[in-house]
Scaffold this motif. Structure first.
Motif, PDB file in Angstrom:
ATOM      1  N   ASN A  98       0.836  -1.212   0.000  1.00  0.00           N
ATOM      2  CA  ASN A  98       0.000   0.000   0.000  1.00  0.00           C
ATOM      3  C   ASN A  98       0.865   1.255   0.000  1.00  0.00           C
ATOM      4  OD1 ASN A  98      -2.392  -1.460   0.027  1.00  0.00           O
ATOM      5  ND2 ASN A  98      -2.498  -1.505   2.263  1.00  0.00           N
ATOM      6  N   ARG A  99       1.936   1.220   0.796  1.00  0.00           N
ATOM      7  CA  ARG A  99       2.826   2.385   0.854  1.00  0.00           C
ATOM      8  C   ARG A  99       3.465   2.659  -0.504  1.00  0.00           C
ATOM      9  NH1 ARG A  99       8.051   2.281   1.288  1.00  0.00           N
ATOM     10  NH2 ARG A  99       8.078   0.118   2.045  1.00  0.00           N
ATOM     11  N   LEU A 100       3.924   1.612  -1.169  1.00  0.00           N
ATOM     12  CA  LEU A 100       4.565   1.777  -2.475  1.00  0.00           C
ATOM     13  C   LEU A 100       3.558   2.239  -3.524  1.00  0.00           C
ATOM     14  CD1 LEU A 100       6.872  -1.373  -2.438  1.00  0.00           C
ATOM     15  CD2 LEU A 100       7.626   1.009  -2.453  1.00  0.00           C
ATOM     16  N   GLN A 101       2.349   1.708  -3.472  1.00  0.00           N
ATOM     17  CA  GLN A 101       1.321   2.133  -4.432  1.00  0.00           C
ATOM     18  C   GLN A 101       1.034   3.618  -4.275  1.00  0.00           C
ATOM     19  OE1 GLN A 101       0.118   0.691  -6.915  1.00  0.00           O
ATOM     20  NE2 GLN A 101      -0.312  -1.488  -6.604  1.00  0.00           N
ATOM     21  N   GLN A 102       0.921   4.079  -3.025  1.00  0.00           N
ATOM     22  CA  GLN A 102       0.663   5.497  -2.775  1.00  0.00           C
ATOM     23  C   GLN A 102       1.834   6.358  -3.253  1.00  0.00           C
ATOM     24  OE1 GLN A 102      -0.219   5.881   1.402  1.00  0.00           O
ATOM     25  NE2 GLN A 102      -2.057   4.596   1.282  1.00  0.00           N
ATOM     26  N   ALA A 103       3.053   5.880  -3.010  1.00  0.00           N
ATOM     27  CA  ALA A 103       4.239   6.632  -3.448  1.00  0.00           C
ATOM     28  C   ALA A 103       4.296   6.718  -4.971  1.00  0.00           C
ATOM     29  CB  ALA A 103       5.505   5.965  -2.905  1.00  0.00           C
ATOM     30  N   ILE A 104       3.973   5.627  -5.643  1.00  0.00           N
ATOM     31  CA  ILE A 104       3.982   5.625  -7.112  1.00  0.00           C
ATOM     32  C   ILE A 104       2.943   6.606  -7.651  1.00  0.00           C
ATOM     33  CG2 ILE A 104       3.434   4.216  -9.136  1.00  0.00           C
ATOM     34  CD1 ILE A 104       4.674   1.824  -7.640  1.00  0.00           C
ATOM     35  N   SER A 105       1.769   6.615  -7.066  1.00  0.00           N
ATOM     36  CA  SER A 105       0.712   7.535  -7.507  1.00  0.00           C
ATOM     37  C   SER A 105       1.152   8.978  -7.331  1.00  0.00           C
ATOM     38  CB  SER A 105      -0.573   7.268  -6.718  1.00  0.00           C
ATOM     39  OG  SER A 105      -1.056   5.965  -6.977  1.00  0.00           O
ATOM     40  N   ALA A 106       1.767   9.279  -6.176  1.00  0.00           N
ATOM     41  CA  ALA A 106       2.216  10.650  -5.914  1.00  0.00           C
ATOM     42  C   ALA A 106       3.319  11.063  -6.885  1.00  0.00           C
ATOM     43  CB  ALA A 106       2.699  10.764  -4.470  1.00  0.00           C
ATOM     44  N   LEU A 107       4.256  10.166  -7.152  1.00  0.00           N
ATOM     45  CA  LEU A 107       5.357  10.467  -8.074  1.00  0.00           C
ATOM     46  C   LEU A 107       4.847  10.673  -9.498  1.00  0.00           C
ATOM     47  CD1 LEU A 107       7.976   7.903  -6.732  1.00  0.00           C
ATOM     48  CD2 LEU A 107       8.211  10.396  -6.676  1.00  0.00           C
ATOM     49  N   ARG A 108       3.896   9.864  -9.924  1.00  0.00           N
ATOM     50  CA  ARG A 108       3.328  10.027 -11.261  1.00  0.00           C
ATOM     51  C   ARG A 108       2.586  11.349 -11.391  1.00  0.00           C
ATOM     52  NH1 ARG A 108       1.144   3.798 -12.039  1.00  0.00           N
ATOM     53  NH2 ARG A 108       3.099   2.942 -12.933  1.00  0.00           N
ATOM     54  N   GLN A 109       1.907  11.745 -10.324  1.00  0.00           N
ATOM     55  CA  GLN A 109       1.210  13.028 -10.351  1.00  0.00           C
ATOM     56  C   GLN A 109       2.196  14.177 -10.444  1.00  0.00           C
ATOM     57  OE1 GLN A 109      -2.270  13.624 -10.403  1.00  0.00           O
ATOM     58  NE2 GLN A 109      -1.452  15.635 -10.948  1.00  0.00           N
ATOM     59  N   GLU A 110       3.298  14.074  -9.683  1.00  0.00           N
ATOM     60  CA  GLU A 110       4.319  15.122  -9.729  1.00  0.00           C
ATOM     61  C   GLU A 110       4.968  15.181 -11.115  1.00  0.00           C
ATOM     62  OE1 GLU A 110       8.209  16.691  -7.175  1.00  0.00           O
ATOM     63  OE2 GLU A 110       7.077  14.938  -6.516  1.00  0.00           O
ATOM     64  N   LEU A 111       5.191  14.028 -11.717  1.00  0.00           N
ATOM     65  CA  LEU A 111       5.775  13.982 -13.055  1.00  0.00           C
ATOM     66  C   LEU A 111       4.827  14.616 -14.072  1.00  0.00           C
ATOM     67  CD1 LEU A 111       8.117  13.006 -14.821  1.00  0.00           C
ATOM     68  CD2 LEU A 111       6.951  10.794 -15.030  1.00  0.00           C
ATOM     69  N   GLU A 112       3.542  14.330 -13.924  1.00  0.00           N
ATOM     70  CA  GLU A 112       2.562  14.921 -14.839  1.00  0.00           C
ATOM     71  C   GLU A 112       2.498  16.433 -14.668  1.00  0.00           C
ATOM     72  OE1 GLU A 112      -2.249  14.700 -15.809  1.00  0.00           O
ATOM     73  OE2 GLU A 112      -1.328  13.273 -14.425  1.00  0.00           O
ATOM     74  N   ASP A 113       2.529  16.883 -13.396  1.00  0.00           N
ATOM     75  CA  ASP A 113       2.509  18.328 -13.138  1.00  0.00           C
ATOM     76  C   ASP A 113       3.747  18.998 -13.725  1.00  0.00           C
ATOM     77  OD1 ASP A 113       0.145  18.034 -11.830  1.00  0.00           O
ATOM     78  OD2 ASP A 113       0.989  18.122  -9.804  1.00  0.00           O
TER      79      ASP A 113
END
Length: 545
Positions: free
Chosen positions: A455-470
Motif C-alpha cells: 500500500n505504501r509503495l502504491q501510494q508513493a507511485i501515484s504521488a510520483l506520477r502526479q508530480e511527473l505529470e505536473d
C-alpha cells in the motif's frame, strides 16, 4: 439480636470493556444475582444500592464507591455485597487493603457471591482471595496492553482515535476513524487565520469574534450536542473566545491535513493522570484529512507568532515592521518610538543596544522613509519574479525539467520493482506455511507487513506520477511560490499583511542602506540559476545546430 443483623449495600460496577464484551455483567444481571442471594439470607437487609456504570476497576476513586465508603464510615452500612471480587476492584494491592484492613476496621462483612467469599466465614486473607486478586489485576493489565496496542496501530494507520474532534472538524458518518470538515466552524478558523495574516493580534481577533456573537469552540460543541472536553480551563457555561484559544487554533497543525496524535499518555495502566509526551513521540500522519488552511499560510502564521508582535499604544493592529526589522550591526530587534514637535508626530526606529552596548548603527531611521524604501524594493522584486516566470516559460522546459523528470521516472521504476518483489513473496508465503518453513503466526505477520509495504509503495507511485505529470504540464509545486508574489502585483501601499507575506527580515545596514531578505529567497535564487542553465543549454544546442 434482631433477625436483620446486617444492613447491606448492593455494590454494582460495570466497565466499558465489560459492557461491550460480556452481557452477563450488565447492571441488571448483577442486581438480579445480588437480590436473589439476599432473599436466601434472612439476616441481611439491602438498604442501599450503589452503581458505578462505566468505571474501570483498577482505580478506587469511583463516585458511587466513594459514596458507599461515606455511608460505611458513618456507621449506616455493615455489609457489602458484590457479584464477584473483580466488581470491587482489579488492583491487587488496593483490593487487598480494603479486604484486610479497611472493611475489618469498620466491622463490615464482605460478600463476593460467585467467588464464594464471605468474611463472616473466613478472614478474606486466604490463598483463594489472593490468587483471584492477582488474576483480576493481571486481567486489567492485559486489557490495558491490548487496548494501547490497538490504539497505537490505529494511530500509525492514520485513524483518528480521539473522543472529541478539533474545532472545525467532525467525525465522518461513513468512517468514525476519519475526520471531515464541519463547514461553519471551518469558516471561522479560516477567518481567524486571515485576520492574523492581516496583522490583527490574538486579543483583537477574540474580541471581534465575541462582538459578532460567534460561539467559542466549547460553546459551539455544547450547543450542537457534540462531544467536548470536560473539566478544562474553559469548561464553563459562559466560555468566550480568548487570546489563548486563538493562539491554540493558530498553532494547531491539524488544520493543514496533518493528524497529530499521542501527545499525552499515562505512566502505566494504574495511573490516570495524563502527562505530556515529547514531540518526538507524537504520531504524525500527513494528508489524513482535508485541509482547512493551506500549508503555506499556516507556516507563515507560525513565523508571525515567533516574531515580536507588539501593538501600537491605543491600537489593536500589529505594528507594520514588528519582528522583521533588525539592526545590521548587532542583530537586535529595532524599536519603534514616537516624537512630537509642535503639532506634528514623527515615528522612527532605533537600535536599543546603542553605542554604550557597542552597537555602531545609525541613531535612528524615519518610519516614513523606511516604508517608502521597502515598498519600492518590494515592487521591484515582484517585477523580477514576474519576469523570471516569463523567462522560465519561454525557456526550453524539457531542458529545465529533464533532470528532475529522469529522477522521478527512476524512482517510479524502483518502487514498481519493489512492488513486484513483494508480489512474489506473497505468492510463496502460503506455500511456505503449508510446508512448515514458517509458522502460522509468522505467516500472518509477514502477510500484514507485505500488505502494508504494498500500500505504501502504491501510494508513493501515484504521488510520483502526479508530480511527473505536473512537471510536464508546467504545474510543478516548486513554482507555486511565484504565484505567492504575483498576488501582490500592482502594489501601491505597504501594510502589515504585505510585510508578513513577502518579507522575512529587513536589516538596517546604514542610514541609506537596507538589506531585505524576501520569503522564498532560496527558491528565487534556485530559479534564477535554473533559468540561466536552461538558456545556456538552449544556446549550446543552437550553436551546434
Amino acid at each position: 439480636m434482631s433477625e436483620k443483623q446486617y444492613k447491606a449495600v448492593k455494590y454494582i460496577r460495570l466497565s466499558y470493556t465489560d459492557d461491550k464484551n460480556n452481557e452477563s455483567d450488565s447492571v441488571a444481571n448483577q442486581r438480579k444475582l445480588i437480590d436473589s442471594f439476599i432473599e436466601g439470607h434472612p439476616d441481611i437487609e439491602a438498604v442501599l444500592e450503589k452503581v458505578d456504570d462505566g468505571w474501570s476497576g483498577i482505580l478506587f476513586d469511583r463516585p458511587a464507591f466513594k459514596e458507599m465508603m461515606t455511608e460505611i464510615e458513618a456507621g449506616n452500612i455493615n455489609c457489602v455485597i458484590v457479584k464477584d471480587l473483580s466488581r470491587l476492584g482489579r488492583d491487587y494491592i488496593e483490593t487487598g487493603r480494603y479486604l484486610r484492613r479497611i472493611f475489618p476496621a469498620y466491622g463490615v462483612r464482605f460478600i463476593a457471591i460467585n467467588d464464594n467469599i464471605d468474611t463472616l466465614k473466613d478472614s478474606g486473607d486466604d490463598l483463594v482471595v489472593s490468587v483471584k486478586s492477582i488474576i483480576n489485576d493481571a486481567y486489567c493489565r492485559d486489557i490495558s496492553v491490548k487496548t494501547r496496542s490497538a490504539l497505537s496501530v490505529k494511530r500509525s494507520n492514520g485513524d483518528y482515535v480521539g473522543a472529541c474532534t478539533v474545532y472545525g472538524y467532525k467525525k465522518s458518518e461513513e468512517n468514525k476513524n476519519r475526520l471531515e470538515i464541519d463547514e461553519y466552524p471551518a469558516g471561522v478558523v479560516q477567518n481567524i487565520f486571515k485576520m492574523k495574516l492581516d496583522g490583527m493580534s490574538a486579543a483583537r481577533i477574540a474580541d471581534e469574534l465575541n462582538s459578532w456573537g460567534v460561539l467559542s469552540p466549547l460553546a459551539y460543541k455544547k450547543d450542537r450536542g457534540l462531544p467536548h472536553p470536560k473539566g478544562g480551563y474553559a469548561d464553563k457555561p459562559d466560555a468566550k473566545w480568548s487570546a489563548t484559544t486563538i493562539i491554540r487554533i493558530l498553532k494547531d497543525e491539524t488544520y493543514t491535513g496533518m493528524l497529530l496524535q499521542g501527545k499525552q499518555g499515562t505512566f502505566n495502566y494504574k495511573l490516570k493522570d495524563l502527562i505530556d509526551k515529547p514531540e518526538s513521540e507524537w504520531v504524525r500522519t500527513e494528508d489524513a484529512h482535508e485541509a482547512i488552511i493551506h500549508r503555506q499560510d499556516f507556516d507563515l502564521v507560525q513565523r508571525l507568532l515567533r516574531l515580536d508582535t507588539r501593538t501600537s499604544p491605543g491600537s489593536d493592529a500589529v505594528q507594520l515592521f514588528s519582528g522583521v526589522l533588525i539592526c545590521g550591526c548587532c542583530g537586535s530587534r529595532m524599536t519603534r518610538k514616537t516624537d512630537r514637535y509642535k503639532d506634528a508626530v514623527y515615528h522612527y526606529y532605533y537600535c536599543p543596544t546603542g553605542k554604550k552596548g557597542g552597537c555602531k548603527s545609525p541613531a535612528r531611521i524615519k518610519e516614513s522613509e523606511l516604508t517608502d524604501c521597502v515598498l519600492e524594493s518590494l515592487k521591484a522584486h515582484i517585477r523580477n519574479v514576474a519576469s523570471l516566470e516569463a523567462l522560465l516559460e519561454s525557456a526550453d522546459s524539457e531542458a529545465m525539467g529533464s533532470r528532475l523528470a529522469r529522477r522521478l521516472e527512476a524512482q517510479i521504476a524502483e518502487n514498481e520493482h519493489q512492488l513486484k518483489q513483494i508480489g512474489g513473496f506473497k505468492s510463496t508465503l502460503y506455500e511456505n506455511m503449508i510446508n512448515g518453513i514458517i509458522s502460522a503466526e509468522d505467516y500472518k505477520t509477514f502477510r500484514a507487513k507485505y500488505a502494508e509495504d504494498g500500500n505504501r509503495l502504491q501510494q508513493a507511485i501515484s504521488a510520483l506520477r502526479q508530480e511527473l505529470e505536473d512537471l510536464r504540464n508546467h504545474k510543478s509545486g516548486r513554482l507555486l511560490w511565484m504565484e505567492h508574489f504575483k498576488r501582490f502585483e500592482g502594489l501601491t501601499e505597504l501594510d502589515r499583511k504585505t510585510v508578513a507575506h513577502l518579507i522575512q527580515s529587513v536589516r538596517i545596514m546604514g542610514k541609506t542602506e537596507l538589506q531585505i531578505t524576501f520569503n522564498y529567497q532560496m527558491e528565487y535564487e534556485k530559479a534564477l540559476s535554473a533559468c540561466g542553465e536552461a538558456i545556456s543549454a538552449k544556446s549550446a544546442v543552437t550553436e551546434v545546430a
